[in-house]
Write an enzyme that holds these catalytic residues in place. Structure first.
Site, PDB file in Angstrom:
ATOM      1  N   GLY A  40       0.816  -1.222   0.000  1.00 41.68           N
ATOM      2  CA  GLY A  40       0.000   0.000   0.000  1.00 41.68           C
ATOM      3  C   GLY A  40       0.842   1.261   0.000  1.00 41.68           C
ATOM      4  N   SER A  43      -0.219   5.624  -1.256  1.00 39.11           N
ATOM      5  CA  SER A  43      -0.848   6.775  -0.586  1.00 39.11           C
ATOM      6  C   SER A  43      -0.692   6.660   0.925  1.00 39.11           C
ATOM      7  CB  SER A  43      -2.347   6.821  -0.936  1.00 39.11           C
ATOM      8  OG  SER A  43      -2.967   5.618  -0.513  1.00 39.11           O
ATOM      9  N   GLY A  44      -1.154   7.685   1.607  1.00 39.09           N
ATOM     10  CA  GLY A  44      -1.330   7.663   3.064  1.00 39.09           C
ATOM     11  C   GLY A  44      -0.108   7.218   3.856  1.00 39.09           C
ATOM     12  N   GLY A  46       1.367   4.294   4.133  1.00 37.83           N
ATOM     13  CA  GLY A  46       2.332   3.436   3.437  1.00 37.83           C
ATOM     14  C   GLY A  46       3.319   4.271   2.639  1.00 37.83           C
ATOM     15  N   LEU A  88      -3.980  -7.296  -3.392  1.00 40.08           N
ATOM     16  CA  LEU A  88      -4.202  -8.220  -2.274  1.00 40.08           C
ATOM     17  C   LEU A  88      -5.502  -9.009  -2.380  1.00 40.08           C
ATOM     18  CD1 LEU A  88      -2.865  -5.854   0.515  1.00 40.08           C
ATOM     19  CD2 LEU A  88      -1.918  -8.111  -0.014  1.00 40.08           C
ATOM     20  N   ASN A 114       0.740  -2.896   5.393  1.00 40.43           N
ATOM     21  CA  ASN A 114       0.093  -1.615   5.630  1.00 40.43           C
ATOM     22  C   ASN A 114      -1.208  -1.429   4.836  1.00 40.43           C
ATOM     23  OD1 ASN A 114       0.226   1.588   5.963  1.00 40.43           O
ATOM     24  ND2 ASN A 114       0.108   1.128   3.773  1.00 40.43           N
ATOM     25  N   THR A 135      -9.079  -8.827   1.621  1.00 45.36           N
ATOM     26  CA  THR A 135      -7.983  -7.913   1.268  1.00 45.36           C
ATOM     27  C   THR A 135      -7.037  -7.708   2.453  1.00 45.36           C
ATOM     28  OG1 THR A 135      -9.492  -6.720  -0.186  1.00 45.36           O
ATOM     29  CG2 THR A 135      -7.466  -5.576   0.442  1.00 45.36           C
ATOM     30  N   SER A 162      -5.876  -1.839  14.005  1.00 48.43           N
ATOM     31  CA  SER A 162      -6.547  -0.570  14.324  1.00 48.43           C
ATOM     32  C   SER A 162      -7.288  -0.757  15.635  1.00 48.43           C
ATOM     33  CB  SER A 162      -7.554  -0.241  13.216  1.00 48.43           C
ATOM     34  OG  SER A 162      -8.392   0.820  13.628  1.00 48.43           O
ATOM     35  N   TYR A 184     -25.018  -7.597   7.153  1.00 45.89           N
ATOM     36  CA  TYR A 184     -23.728  -6.943   6.935  1.00 45.89           C
ATOM     37  C   TYR A 184     -23.732  -5.549   7.545  1.00 45.89           C
ATOM     38  CZ  TYR A 184     -19.914  -4.583   4.479  1.00 45.89           C
ATOM     39  OH  TYR A 184     -18.780  -3.867   4.190  1.00 45.89           O
TER      40      TYR A 184
HETATM   41  N1  LIG Z   1      -6.097   6.349   8.552  1.00 45.20           N
HETATM   42  C1  LIG Z   1      -6.483   5.926   9.749  1.00 45.20           C
HETATM   43  O1  LIG Z   1      -7.083   6.684  10.553  1.00 45.20           O
HETATM   44  C2  LIG Z   1      -6.222   4.515  10.171  1.00 45.20           C
HETATM   45  C3  LIG Z   1      -6.597   4.115  11.469  1.00 45.20           C
HETATM   46  C4  LIG Z   1      -6.364   2.800  11.870  1.00 45.20           C
HETATM   47  C5  LIG Z   1      -5.759   1.904  10.987  1.00 45.20           C
HETATM   48  N2  LIG Z   1      -5.416   2.321   9.727  1.00 45.20           N
HETATM   49  C6  LIG Z   1      -4.810   1.336   8.821  1.00 45.20           C
HETATM   50  O2  LIG Z   1      -3.684   1.928   8.198  1.00 45.20           O
HETATM   51  C7  LIG Z   1      -3.445   1.300   6.945  1.00 45.20           C
HETATM   52  C8  LIG Z   1      -3.089   2.347   5.915  1.00 45.20           C
HETATM   53  O3  LIG Z   1      -4.234   3.115   5.655  1.00 45.20           O
HETATM   54  P1  LIG Z   1      -4.195   4.651   5.207  1.00 45.20           P
HETATM   55  O4  LIG Z   1      -4.907   5.406   6.266  1.00 45.20           O
HETATM   56  O5  LIG Z   1      -2.851   5.051   4.808  1.00 45.20           O
HETATM   57  O6  LIG Z   1      -5.178   4.596   3.950  1.00 45.20           O
HETATM   58  P2  LIG Z   1      -4.948   4.800   2.386  1.00 45.20           P
HETATM   59  O7  LIG Z   1      -4.331   6.107   2.105  1.00 45.20           O
HETATM   60  O8  LIG Z   1      -6.258   4.486   1.746  1.00 45.20           O
HETATM   61  O9  LIG Z   1      -3.885   3.681   2.041  1.00 45.20           O
HETATM   62  C9  LIG Z   1      -4.239   2.341   1.909  1.00 45.20           C
HETATM   63  C10 LIG Z   1      -3.402   1.765   0.794  1.00 45.20           C
HETATM   64  O10 LIG Z   1      -3.799   0.387   0.639  1.00 45.20           O
HETATM   65  C11 LIG Z   1      -3.913   0.126  -0.737  1.00 45.20           C
HETATM   66  N3  LIG Z   1      -4.851  -0.955  -1.026  1.00 45.20           N
HETATM   67  C12 LIG Z   1      -6.179  -0.986  -0.795  1.00 45.20           C
HETATM   68  N4  LIG Z   1      -6.700  -2.119  -1.277  1.00 45.20           N
HETATM   69  C13 LIG Z   1      -5.683  -2.818  -1.817  1.00 45.20           C
HETATM   70  C14 LIG Z   1      -5.591  -4.048  -2.484  1.00 45.20           C
HETATM   71  N5  LIG Z   1      -6.679  -4.797  -2.723  1.00 45.20           N
HETATM   72  N6  LIG Z   1      -4.394  -4.474  -2.909  1.00 45.20           N
HETATM   73  C15 LIG Z   1      -3.287  -3.729  -2.707  1.00 45.20           C
HETATM   74  N7  LIG Z   1      -3.298  -2.533  -2.106  1.00 45.20           N
HETATM   75  C16 LIG Z   1      -4.496  -2.077  -1.663  1.00 45.20           C
HETATM   76  C17 LIG Z   1      -4.428   1.413  -1.328  1.00 45.20           C
HETATM   77  O11 LIG Z   1      -4.204   1.431  -2.734  1.00 45.20           O
HETATM   78  P3  LIG Z   1      -5.243   2.181  -3.731  1.00 45.20           P
HETATM   79  O12 LIG Z   1      -5.087   3.627  -3.441  1.00 45.20           O
HETATM   80  O13 LIG Z   1      -4.771   1.731  -5.064  1.00 45.20           O
HETATM   81  O14 LIG Z   1      -6.603   1.667  -3.379  1.00 45.20           O
HETATM   82  C18 LIG Z   1      -3.635   2.453  -0.544  1.00 45.20           C
HETATM   83  O15 LIG Z   1      -2.398   2.712  -1.159  1.00 45.20           O
HETATM   84  C19 LIG Z   1      -4.680   0.458   6.657  1.00 45.20           C
HETATM   85  O16 LIG Z   1      -4.385  -0.888   6.885  1.00 45.20           O
HETATM   86  C20 LIG Z   1      -5.699   0.955   7.664  1.00 45.20           C
HETATM   87  O17 LIG Z   1      -6.631  -0.044   8.034  1.00 45.20           O
HETATM   88  C21 LIG Z   1      -5.611   3.606   9.320  1.00 45.20           C
END
Ligand SMILES: NC(=O)c1ccc[n+]([C@@H]2O[C@H](COP(=O)([O-])OP(=O)(O)OC[C@H]3O[C@@H](n4cnc5c(N)ncnc54)[C@H](OP(=O)(O)O)[C@@H]3O)[C@@H](O)[C@H]2O)c1
Length: 306
Positions: A40, A43-44, A46, A88, A114, A135, A162, A184
């Site tokens: 990942g 963005s974000g 990762g 994934l 991530n 995923t 999380s 769901y």
């Molecule tokens: N942000 C928060 O407040 C928060 C809080 C608790 C936990 N987290 C955890 O932190 C992690 C990172 O999240 P983030 O906040 O940085 O969000 P994000 O910016 O949406 O980053 C998530 C990344 O995962 C990738 N991804 C999603 N589905 C995928 C797939 N099927 N195969 C491969 N890559 C995939 C996305 O790629 P695309 O852009 O191509 O979809 C994106 O690059 C996640 O696991 C999330 O559950 C975040």
């Protein structure tokens, strides 16, 4: 001083805390010669983690849904970064990624799991499983178990869980209705997938006992990223307000995972749940080793059927 500023200013035993950034927790580390695979990276958290760990010298094995996305991101991760396609939710893609990394033959210092999706509004299935579970958990299970032999004897596996793992069903992993056929709820399904990330780290940690490899899970904080793309408009409009009061920035959000993935003080620290760059306590379900063992075996069955 307000409660929020007290919380934001608090530091734990590690010397880091809520407001520490990825750059701060890795300051002074020399990661040259370290190979770190991150999912990942587009963005974000990762992307920020890969950027900062590359800045400290690590070679980033940068996984994204497609090689184009990974290559685009790699422009920010130094000359040696290796772009990897790893969708994934597609077992063939994950297996191809595993094969690719194995062919490269370079030992891994860490795998930072991530990537993730959150709170899909409608129930979606992939290979018969609920898509967030598939995923966030099954995809990473395939990746990590496929590459575990390539982890160095001191290698680390780091799972992004999380605090939302507490939103999983009361029973924890709902083994009798894993894919929510009987009803769901987006956040419950996300919670189950994040509980699965946590329990996977727990099982892996038990398997690593007696070695110097480690597996840990973490909560990064609450950060405005693309993760919230499925949240409704009202919640999204409130985000900037919430962000100003009580949310972390992306550099702060990436701190805990950079810390757990690389910090020398954590050598040998295994089976823990971190938040704000310190060891914390997960929920009772998150510490349930019997549930973790059952999840491992159920996931093996799922993977065997793919
Ligand atoms: N942000 C928060 O407040 C928060 C809080 C608790 C936990 N987290 C955890 O932190 C992690 C990172 O999240 P983030 O906040 O940085 O969000 P994000 O910016 O949406 O980053 C998530 C990344 O995962 C990738 N991804 C999603 N589905 C995928 C797939 N099927 N195969 C491969 N890559 C995939 C996305 O790629 P695309 O852009 O191509 O979809 C994106 O690059 C996640 O696991 C999330 O559950 C975040």
């Amino acid at each position: 001083m307000s409660l929020v500023s007290i919380i934001k200013g608090r530091r734990g035993a590690s010397g880091f805390g809520y407001a520490s950034s990825a750059e701060e927790v890795t300051a002074g580390l020399d990661l040259r010669g370290k190979n770190i695979l991150i999912t990942g990276v587009g963005s974000g958290l990762g992307h920020e983690s890969a950027r900062v760990l590359a800045k400290r010298g690590a070679k980033i094995f940068a996984a994204a849904r497609s090689v184009e996305k990974a290559s685009e991101a790699c422009r920010n991760f130094g000359a040696g970064a290796v772009p990897l396609a790893c969708e994934l939710s597609d077992p063939d893609s994950v297996r191809a990624c595993v094969e690719h990394v194995r062919q490269l033959g370079e030992p891994l210092d860490a795998i930072l799991c991530n990537a993730g999706i959150m709170a899909l509004p409608k129930r979606e299935l992939r290979c018969g499983q609920e898509l967030q579970f598939f995923t966030n958990h099954v995809g990473h299970f395939l990746l990590v178990t496929g590459l575990v032999d390539q982890l160095l004897p001191t290698g680390r596996v780091v799972m992004l869980s999380s605090d939302a793992h507490t939103m999983a069903p009361k029973v924890g992993i709902q083994f009798d209705d894993l894919s929510f056929e009987k009803g769901y709820r987006p956040w419950t399904a996300y919670g189950q997938s994040k509980l699965a990330n946590l329990l996977f780290a727990r099982s892996l940690a038990l398997r690593f006992e007696g070695s110097s490899r480690t597996a840990n899970a973490l909560h990064p904080g609450v950060i405005e990223t693309k993760l919230g793309r499925h949240m409704n408009v009202v919640v999204r409009l409130l985000f900037p307000v919430a962000a100003a009061i009580a949310m972390k920035s992306i550099p702060q959000g990436a701190a805990t995972q950079c810390y757990v993935t690389t910090h020398p003080s954590l050598a040998g620290v295994n089976g823990e749940y971190f938040f704000d760059c310190n060891v914390g306590k997960s929920s009772r379900n998150g510490r349930d080793t019997a549930m973790a063992a059952r999840l491992w075996s159920v996931t093996e069955d799922i993977v065997a059927g793919l």
